[in-house]
Design an enzyme around this catalytic site. Structure first.
Site, PDB file in Angstrom:
ATOM      1  N   GLY A 163       2.763  -4.052  -7.305  1.00 33.96           N
ATOM      2  CA  GLY A 163       4.201  -3.929  -7.521  1.00 33.96           C
ATOM      3  C   GLY A 163       5.018  -4.796  -6.584  1.00 33.96           C
ATOM      4  N   CYS A 164       6.286  -4.408  -6.435  1.00 29.76           N
ATOM      5  CA  CYS A 164       7.287  -5.293  -5.826  1.00 29.76           C
ATOM      6  C   CYS A 164       7.156  -5.499  -4.321  1.00 29.76           C
ATOM      7  CB  CYS A 164       8.684  -4.769  -6.150  1.00 29.76           C
ATOM      8  SG  CYS A 164       9.110  -4.929  -7.898  1.00 29.76           S
ATOM      9  N   PHE A 165       6.376  -4.671  -3.629  1.00 26.65           N
ATOM     10  CA  PHE A 165       6.235  -4.888  -2.179  1.00 26.65           C
ATOM     11  C   PHE A 165       5.192  -5.952  -1.848  1.00 26.65           C
ATOM     12  CE2 PHE A 165       3.303  -1.289  -3.048  1.00 26.65           C
ATOM     13  CZ  PHE A 165       2.116  -1.806  -2.537  1.00 26.65           C
ATOM     14  N   ALA A 166       4.420  -6.380  -2.839  1.00 25.65           N
ATOM     15  CA  ALA A 166       3.176  -7.106  -2.571  1.00 25.65           C
ATOM     16  C   ALA A 166       3.354  -8.532  -2.077  1.00 25.65           C
ATOM     17  CB  ALA A 166       2.289  -7.090  -3.817  1.00 25.65           C
ATOM     18  N   PHE A 373       9.647  -4.297  -0.809  1.00 27.73           N
ATOM     19  CA  PHE A 373       9.874  -2.888  -1.163  1.00 27.73           C
ATOM     20  C   PHE A 373       9.229  -2.623  -2.515  1.00 27.73           C
ATOM     21  CE2 PHE A 373      14.039  -4.484   0.621  1.00 27.73           C
ATOM     22  CZ  PHE A 373      13.861  -4.000   1.907  1.00 27.73           C
TER      23      PHE A 373
END
Length: 389
Positions: A163-166, A373
């Site tokens: 997801g978006c934190f990666a 995040f």
């Protein structure tokens, strides 16, 4: 006879991991955000949902996005009506697309990074590939190794469904690889295609609709290594420290589930509030060793999950508007590309800094922070040190 300690010492690099090149890529199909609601409701046969369309228009207007890039064209969607329907079985069709296209888009970004780096690709020792778009075996890391013609001995790491934190995660992993393996050159690739999340609208699932207004496609690549050769390699940013944490009381705030209908997306309204409430703790832990407490003295690269997250972080930390300029620019020009976003922002920042004649790659400043995040809520915090221009 040498000792284990001596072997270990010889295996380690001397200096910190350094970003030495950045490349980005998008599909050719560009979508204008102002006309997207009309297109989206037409292509999904949902024009009878008049009130929902008005709601979606307002979402798009508030998104602070001007345009996005999408692999899914009208032609592809017309051929795959189940992808357009709301919650229709469509995983096979989606997988058929992303298993091929995610590595291909990643290849374009990687080739640009390798060209900027200026060294033969045979010098790449490690590959870190990250995507939330589909799953396969052997993975996208293997496919990219073949597409680029990397050495068969390249050491690969495949990260699916982060997801978006990666974008922060891949940098953290590459930092450890570069610093613990002398001479290592790590190719990092994040490649995201919204073919897994695209679907028609439903007034029973408004958080899915938020995703339809925000997400875009893109791939970005970095070359990371320690002890750059001053005659051959040009450092852009040094990676000083990297941390990951799960925010308290945030379970279920962002979820994604891979199902027969594709990747479903759920988020709670309080995501911006949860992030802004806890972000200063992450900053304090990261910058206390450096004696830094003035967050406006840093250059900023924050995952643009959406405008509300950026607005609340800005307000909570009393950041000057220009601090999130590069972040907001990437959101405006590309939308939320999940893991690839922060890599695009790094690229935008070093280019803008050079264009404006500033004396470092970080907007003329020495120290910076990169935030990811995403689901968990998980926060990645990377401390960056800019390089003199």
């Amino acid at each position: 006879m040498v000792t284990v300690e001596e072997v270990r010492k010889a295996q380690r690099a001397q200096g910190p991991a350094t970003i030495m090149a950045i490349g980005t890529s998008t599909p050719q199909n560009c979508v204008d955000q102002s006309t997207y609601p009309d297109y989206y409701f037409r292509i999904t046969n949902s024009e009878h949902l008049v009130e929902l369309k008005e709601k979606f228009k307002r979402m798009c207007e508030k998104s602070m996005i001007k345009k996005r890039y999408m692999y899914l064209t009208e032609e592809i969607l017309t051929e795959n009506p189940n992808i357009c329907a709301y919650m229709a079985p469509s995983l096979d069709a989606r997988q058929d697309i992303v298993v091929v296209e995610v590595p291909k888009l990643g290849k374009e970004a990687a080739q640009k990074a390798i060209k900027e780096w200026g060294q033969p690709k045979s010098k790449i020792t490690h590959l870190v590939f990250c995507t939330t778009s589909g799953v396969d075996m052997p993975g996208a890391d293997y496919q990219l190794t073949k597409l680029l013609g990397l050495q068969p001995s390249v050491k690969r790491f495949m990260m699916y469904q982060q997801g978006c934190f990666a974008g922060g995660t891949v940098i953290r992993l590459a930092k450890d690889l570069a610093e613990n393996n002398k001479g290592a050159r790590v190719l990092v690739v994040c490649s995201e295609i919204t073919a897994v999340t695209f679907r028609g609208p439903s007034d029973a699932h408004l958080d899915s609709l938020v995703g339809q207004a925000l997400f875009g496609d893109g791939a970005a690549a970095l070359i990371i290594g320690s002890d750059p050769d001053p005659d051959l390699e040009r450092p852009l940013f040094q990676l000083v420290s990297a941390a990951q944490t799960i925010l308290p009381d945030s379970g279920g705030a962002i979820d994604g589930h891979l199902r027969e209908v594709g990747l479903t997306f759920h988020l709670l309204k309080d995501v911006p509030g949860l992030i802004s409430k806890h972000i200063e703790k992450s900053l304090n832990e990261a910058f206390q060793p450096l004696g830094i407490r003035d967050w406006n003295s840093l250059f900023w690269i924050a995952h643009p999950g959406g405008p509300a997250i950026l607005d609340q972080v800005e307000e909570k930390l009393e950041l000057k508007p220009e601090k999130l300029r590069a972040t907001r620019h990437v959101l405006s020009e590309y939308g939320n590309m999940s893991s690839a976003c922060v890599l695009f922002i790094l690229d935008e920042m070093r280019k803008a800094s050079s264009k404006e004649g500033l004396n470092t790659t970080g907007e003329g400043l020495e120290w910076g922070v990169l935030f990811g995040f995403g689901p968990g809520l998980t926060v990645e915090t990377v401390v960056l040190h800019s390089v003199s221009a």
